[in-house]
Design an enzyme around this catalytic site. Sequence first.
Site, PDB file in Angstrom:
ATOM      1  CG  HIS A   1      12.990 -14.061 -27.796  1.00 50.03           C
ATOM      2  ND1 HIS A   1      12.782 -14.300 -26.458  1.00 50.03           N
ATOM      3  CD2 HIS A   1      11.925 -14.594 -28.433  1.00 50.03           C
ATOM      4  CE1 HIS A   1      11.653 -14.953 -26.292  1.00 50.03           C
ATOM      5  NE2 HIS A   1      11.105 -15.141 -27.484  1.00 50.03           N
TER       6      HIS A   1
ATOM      7  CE  LYS B   1       8.761 -12.763 -25.541  1.00 49.02           C
ATOM      8  NZ  LYS B   1       8.445 -13.151 -26.903  1.00 49.02           N
TER       9      LYS B   1
ATOM     10  CB  SER C   1      10.534 -17.522 -29.701  1.00 57.84           C
ATOM     11  OG  SER C   1       9.658 -18.253 -30.531  1.00 57.84           O
TER      12      SER C   1
HETATM   13  C1  LIG Z   1       7.092 -13.278 -27.424  1.00 61.66           C
HETATM   14  C2  LIG Z   1       7.088 -13.030 -28.862  1.00 61.66           C
HETATM   15  C3  LIG Z   1       6.137 -12.202 -29.448  1.00 61.66           C
HETATM   16  C4  LIG Z   1       4.988 -11.652 -28.670  1.00 61.66           C
HETATM   17  O1  LIG Z   1       5.364 -10.610 -27.826  1.00 61.66           O
HETATM   18  P1  LIG Z   1       4.425 -10.283 -26.578  1.00 61.66           P
HETATM   19  O2  LIG Z   1       4.829  -8.897 -26.206  1.00 61.66           O
HETATM   20  O3  LIG Z   1       4.715 -11.286 -25.546  1.00 61.66           O
HETATM   21  O4  LIG Z   1       3.023 -10.335 -27.078  1.00 61.66           O
HETATM   22  C5  LIG Z   1       6.228 -11.934 -30.787  1.00 61.66           C
HETATM   23  N1  LIG Z   1       7.213 -12.477 -31.532  1.00 61.66           N
HETATM   24  C6  LIG Z   1       8.139 -13.287 -31.007  1.00 61.66           C
HETATM   25  C7  LIG Z   1       9.217 -13.837 -31.886  1.00 61.66           C
HETATM   26  C8  LIG Z   1       8.099 -13.608 -29.660  1.00 61.66           C
HETATM   27  O5  LIG Z   1       9.005 -14.434 -29.139  1.00 61.66           O
END
Ligand SMILES: *Cc1c(COP(=O)(O)O)cnc(C)c1O
Length: 386
Positions: A203, A234, A175
Site C-alpha cells: 500500500h 494497487k 492494509s
Molecule cells: C494487497 C496486499 C498484498 C497482495 O498483493 P496482490 O498484488 O493484491 O496479490 C500483499 N501484501 C499486502 C500488505 C497487501 O495489502
Amino acid sequence: MFDKLLGDLDAQHLTRHLTEVSTGVAPTVTIDGREILLLASNDYLGLAGHPDIVHAATEATRRYGVGSGASRLVSGTLSPHKDMERALARFKRTASALAFGSGYLANLGAIPALIGRGGLILADRLCHASLIDACRLSGADFRIYRHNDLDHLKALLSRRKAARRTMVVTDGVFSMDGDLAPLAELFGLTRQYDAELYVDDAHGTGVMGQTGRGTLEHFHLEETVPFHMGTLSKAVGCAGGYIAGTETLITFLLNTSRSFMYTTAPPPGIAAAVVAALDIMQREPERRQRLWANRERLCDGLNRLGFTIGASASPIIPIIIGRADRALTFAEQLFSKGVFAPAIRPPTVPESTSRIRVTVTSAHTAEQIDHAVTAFRLAGESIRLI
Ligand SMILES: *Cc1c(COP(=O)(O)O)cnc(C)c1O
C-alpha cells in the site's frame, strides 16, 4: 457438511459474498443496476482505466498474444517482462528487480527462499495474510509481536538463541488500519540484533514518500534497507508483485522462489501496462497530491462527525465499529445511500474490531467526497454510532 459449515459462519455474521461490478472504472461503477461511488478500491492514483495504460496493454497483447505460454524460466520471458523489471529497478533505484504474478505470490515465493528451517521469523500481529502464509510455508519458527510494539519485538529478539538467522516481517502501511510501521526503529533493532527486515510495501508503493517510491522513501531508509517488496496491483493500477534489490539477490530469488519458477509468466499485456503506469506515475506527481488532498478532505469530514479513524496515516481509513453485524448494517446503510465501502470482519481483522474500510483515491472529486461524508453521517446516525 458444507451446509453446516456455512450455517455456522452465517450465525456469526461472517459469511462473505461476491459483489458484482457490472460497468465502469473506479470511482464510479454500477452495482445491482445502480450507479455507486466506490470507496473501496486500491487503485489509488486512478491508473487502472488510464487510456495510455490500456493502450499499452492492448498493443503488447496484439504483438505477443494474451498468454505467455510458459514459465519465465522456460520460454515465458518476453521483452515486456524485461522492460517491466528494468522500469521497476529504475523506479526503486535498485540494480535489479523481479516481477511475480501478484503481491501474494511475491511474498509466498520470496520469504521461504530467504529463510527456512532453523531460522526465526518475528512478524507484526497485523501483517497481511500473504505474509503470514509465507512465514508458515517457510518452515522457520514463527512468532508474532504485538502491533508496532518495539518493546515486545526487542524482548523476543533478545531472548532468542545467539547467532540464529532471524527475519523481522512487517507491512509498511498496514492494509486494514492504514497506519505505518515505525520502520526507522525497526531497522535500528534489526541492525542491533543482526536480523534482517522484510517490508511489504503493497500500500506504500506509488502513495508514500516525496516522489511516491514508498514507505521506505517516506522514512528516508531506501539506501539502508537492502531490498523492497511491493505490488503492481494497487497504486500502479495493473497486476503483479515485485522484489527490487541487488543483482545477486534477484538472481538468487529467480533460482529459488517457487511461486516464480513454477507458474506461467504474467500476461505480456500486463507487463507492458506496468511500464506505462510507472511512467505516468512519475511524470504526474499531481495525482499523488490530489490523492492526499482527498484523504485530508475525507478525514476532516469524518473527524468532524465524530468517527474514530484510529492511527491511519495513509489513504486507508478504518472506521472501527466492533461487532460484525453492526458493521454489516452500516455498510448496507452506506450502500443504500450510493456509497460502496465494505464491512471488514474477522478473520481479516481481529475479533471485535469489525470495521468499514474506506480507501480514497486521486480520482474522487471534492463533490464525491462531500457526498460520501453525508452518507457516513446518515449511516452513522442510523446505527447510533455518532
Ligand atoms: C494487497 C496486499 C498484498 C497482495 O498483493 P496482490 O498484488 O493484491 O496479490 C500483499 N501484501 C499486502 C500488505 C497487501 O495489502
